[in-house]
Design an enzyme around this catalytic site. Structure first.
Site, PDB file in Angstrom:
ATOM      1  N   HIS A   1      18.806 -16.982 -44.784  1.00 32.65           N
ATOM      2  CA  HIS A   1      17.947 -16.224 -43.871  1.00 32.65           C
ATOM      3  C   HIS A   1      16.575 -16.057 -44.501  1.00 32.65           C
ATOM      4  O   HIS A   1      16.441 -15.934 -45.726  1.00 32.65           O
ATOM      5  CB  HIS A   1      18.568 -14.857 -43.562  1.00 32.65           C
ATOM      6  CG  HIS A   1      17.878 -14.125 -42.465  1.00 32.65           C
ATOM      7  ND1 HIS A   1      16.711 -13.418 -42.653  1.00 32.65           N
ATOM      8  CD2 HIS A   1      18.183 -14.000 -41.146  1.00 32.65           C
ATOM      9  CE1 HIS A   1      16.335 -12.891 -41.505  1.00 32.65           C
ATOM     10  NE2 HIS A   1      17.211 -13.223 -40.566  1.00 32.65           N
TER      11      HIS A   1
ATOM     12  N   GLU B   1      14.753 -20.026 -37.138  1.00 32.66           N
ATOM     13  CA  GLU B   1      14.110 -18.720 -37.055  1.00 32.66           C
ATOM     14  C   GLU B   1      12.659 -18.849 -37.520  1.00 32.66           C
ATOM     15  O   GLU B   1      12.399 -18.823 -38.725  1.00 32.66           O
ATOM     16  CB  GLU B   1      14.868 -17.678 -37.881  1.00 32.66           C
ATOM     17  CG  GLU B   1      15.371 -18.176 -39.238  1.00 32.66           C
ATOM     18  CD  GLU B   1      15.715 -17.030 -40.167  1.00 32.66           C
ATOM     19  OE1 GLU B   1      15.960 -15.922 -39.683  1.00 32.66           O
ATOM     20  OE2 GLU B   1      15.696 -17.253 -41.382  1.00 32.66           O
TER      21      GLU B   1
END
Length: 261
Positions: free
Chosen positions: A102, A174
């Site tokens: 992430h 993302e």
């Protein structure tokens, strides 16, 4: 190939175990009222490590169809690694998914593509499904190098895996500039990169593997934006941040097919 959409909620460091329990209960009630078909749209929640056992007990005890995920995993099997949680430990807790790479882990903890590759491999070896996250910062987007950059991240993360292993993971795009900022990539932006990531998998392995891999979009996903994003042919779901900590908002995102076109 038909890919089952996945809507995964990353709670980050927002909800404690009591708040998480209440959210999962409300989410389950809301989706039951909507007669949600989990085989048509899969749902997962990614609590912090301290909440995993509590949420797992609720899911198993009440026989909920919500999948359990974790936000991170160690690149080590076991040993003197203070603060780390191994893939085997997560698997024993009933975890199905685990996010690796992430942007916040990369930014605040210095995780590299090599780290992400190691974590994904450990997750796969333990029977978990890694959600491999990639994405570009604003300066890379402005330089129009976002496709090259994110494809490079995926290539680094998947190198050394077999086609069978690669088919068993999930990718998440993302755009870093759209996380927690309120900025949202357009559906066309999401499609451009998600399609490029799928092509990268095809080049690394084969077309069948690329067609099997689910590619999610993550970046300030909201109920108002999800339907248009999910209409894109190479977007197979969403990795939801802030909106996933509100049961109503998250349920509305899960129910994206109810939204007007």
């Amino acid at each position: 190939m038909s890919r089952t959409p996945l809507i995964a909620g990353n709670w980050k460091m927002v909800l404690d175990h009591q708040q998480g329990t209440l959210l999962v209960q409300k989410l389950d009630w809301t989706l039951k009222d909507a007669k949600h078909d989990y085989s048509a749209v899969e749902v997962a929640v990614l609590p912090s490590h301290t909440s995993l056992r509590t949420v797992q007990t609720l899911i198993e005890g009440d026989k909920l169809s919500i999948a359990l995920g974790a936000q991170d995993v160690s690149e080590h099997d076991s040993g003197a690694y203070t603060g780390e949680v191994s893939a085997a430990m997560l698997a024993k807790l009933g975890v199905t998914y685990v996010a690796v790479g992430h942007s916040e882990r990369r930014q605040y903890h210095g995780e590299t593509d090599a780290t992400v590759r190691a974590k994904a491999a450990k997750a796969l070896a333990a029977g978990l499904t890694p959600i491999v996250c990639v994405g570009e910062a604003l300066e890379i987007r402005k330089a129009e190098q976002h496709v090259e950059f994110t494809v490079g991240q995926v290539t680094q993360a998947l190198t050394g895996l077999t086609a069978e292993q690669a088919a068993g993971l999930v990718l998440a795009y993302e755009p870093v500039w759209a996380i927690g900022t309120g900025e949202v990539a357009t559906p066309e932006d999401a499609q451009e990169v998600c399609a490029a990531l799928r092509e990268a998998v095809a080049e690394l392995f084969d077309r069948a593997t690329a067609d099997a891999v689910r590619v999610l979009y993550g970046g300030s996903v909201k109920p108002a934006s999800i339907a248009a994003i999910m209409r894109q042919p190479d977007v197979d779901g969403a990795l939801v941040g802030g909106a996933s900590t509100d049961a109503g908002d998250f349920a509305a995102i899960v129910r994206f097919r109810d939204h007007p076109a």
